[in-house]
Write a protein that holds these residues in place. Structure first.
Motif, mmCIF file in Angstrom:
data_model
loop_
_atom_site.group_PDB
_atom_site.id
_atom_site.type_symbol
_atom_site.label_atom_id
_atom_site.label_comp_id
_atom_site.label_asym_id
_atom_site.label_seq_id
_atom_site.Cartn_x
_atom_site.Cartn_y
_atom_site.Cartn_z
ATOM 1 N N ASN B 40 0.551 -1.294 0.198
ATOM 2 C CA ASN B 40 0.014 0.087 0.052
ATOM 3 C C ASN B 40 0.935 1.197 -0.039
ATOM 4 O O ASN B 40 2.097 1.304 0.137
ATOM 5 C CB ASN B 40 -1.134 -0.051 1.227
ATOM 6 C CG ASN B 40 -1.773 -1.285 1.384
ATOM 7 O OD1 ASN B 40 -2.588 -1.585 0.410
ATOM 8 N ND2 ASN B 40 -1.801 -2.031 2.415
ATOM 9 N N THR B 46 0.131 -5.683 2.023
ATOM 10 C CA THR B 46 -1.410 -6.643 2.097
ATOM 11 C C THR B 46 -1.396 -7.897 2.273
ATOM 12 O O THR B 46 -0.369 -8.411 1.610
ATOM 13 C CB THR B 46 -2.214 -6.155 0.702
ATOM 14 O OG1 THR B 46 -2.286 -4.925 0.358
ATOM 15 C CG2 THR B 46 -3.485 -6.939 0.688
ATOM 16 N N SER B 158 -3.704 -5.547 6.582
ATOM 17 C CA SER B 158 -2.507 -5.537 5.946
ATOM 18 C C SER B 158 -1.441 -5.052 7.356
ATOM 19 O O SER B 158 -2.265 -4.933 8.331
ATOM 20 C CB SER B 158 -2.319 -4.223 5.386
ATOM 21 O OG SER B 158 -2.884 -2.945 5.921
#
Lengths: 208, 208
Positions: B40, B46, B158
């Protein structure tokens, strides 16, 4: 498809032709994938190859040190299922004809590591397999036949099915689903649940 | 290759043309395989998916009952490597940039089975990952970053990389090859040997 390379003229919707050089390495490799059981004329099973690339199922562990120094199946049991059967299982929750389960035996190599006390893999020591085939083994319980290529190297090149009392009788009584010890395989259980609900988190093998 | 289907004219060596209908289902599926690490904008990773279809590497076991009831990583550690990296490793014996190792934690579900006394898998309980990326993690030792999505469900969606002292420092000192505990992974060692000799028994992942 066995074509390993080809030259072809692509005809698109507008009628134009484009010459392409096409090396179909991926396609040419697919049919050579010996994922199914290979039997000889005497009904012996040839030792499977390439099974470490199959779908991993789980690893029961019966260490020698917890079994009077001589576990029946020493010691880690890495279990794999052939991809064709796995695809069917993911869809149906059932083991189809042609299912091959390979159990690779691995010694305990260490009992202490930086992650803690326990059991850590050493070397490959043995190989066994189970094959479900209603046509080839109509008289085996559940149509499952069991094979051992040995518990020490070098392994046998091929082997006959074990007597029912050596393997099948135990699988029949103790295994949770269709002679397979799914109670110790959360990966199979997750796929079976996913199949029932029509979805789930596991990706189909086709998209490997 | 994203072409999902095509019509083409095959030009063979004799100059004859043969029209073929070619549905490239296998090809079309390949690019959709999300096998690499997904980061991200805040550099968090993730949670990987589909890793059970990756290449299986090995299963260290640190049971709670051998670690004062609370193993640092409970309990089975099923380790997988992403196929892209595995292909490179098989050829070179080295972990390339983009290597993702996933460690799925599984509880001990039973300690006795018909195969003997030992440890048998129960349920999925946790997930961790290591990613080697010299561009994204130029300051991490060996370019490896370590991530934990938790040791109980539900797992984090995440997570940020762990501090060096939590993971990397131990891997750096204790792991046999490039921060990876290959001393406990005979599958990796077999591939590494095969790569050195230019052959070996393991089949390349391309032929899956």
């Amino acid at each position: 498809m066995t074509v390993s390379s080809c030259k072809f003229v692509l005809v698109n919707g507008s009628g134009f032709a484009v010459v392409l050089i096409c090396v179909l390495l991926a396609f040419s490799a697919l049919p050579a994938y010996a994922q199914d059981a290979k039997f000889n004329s005497d009904n012996s099973l040839t030792r499977p190859e390439g099974y470490r690339d199959w779908m991993y199922v789980g690893t029961p562990l019966t260490p020698n040190d917890l079994n009077n120094g001589e576990a029946p199946f020493p010691e880690f049991h890495n279990v794999y299922i052939n991809p064709d059967a796995w695809r069917v299982y993911q869809r149906t929750g059932r083991f189809p004809d042609g299912t091959v389960l390979v159990k690779e035996l691995v010694s305990v190599g260490a009992k202490e590591a930086s992650s803690g006390a326990g059991y850590f893999m050493g070397e490959f020591v043995g190989l066994e397999a189970a094959v479900k085939d209603s046509k080839r083994f109509p008289n085996e319980p559940g149509y499952w036949a069991y094979f051992s290529f040995g518990h020490s190297y070098p392994l046998a090149e091929s082997t006959q099915a074990q007597a029912v009392e050596n393997c099948s009788s135990c699988h029949q009584v103790q295994a949770a689903q269709d002679f397979v010890f799914t109670q110790y395989y959360p990966i199979i259980r997750a796929a079976e649940s996913a199949g029932k609900s029509g979805g789930g988190r596991m990706r189909p093998l086709e998209s490997r």
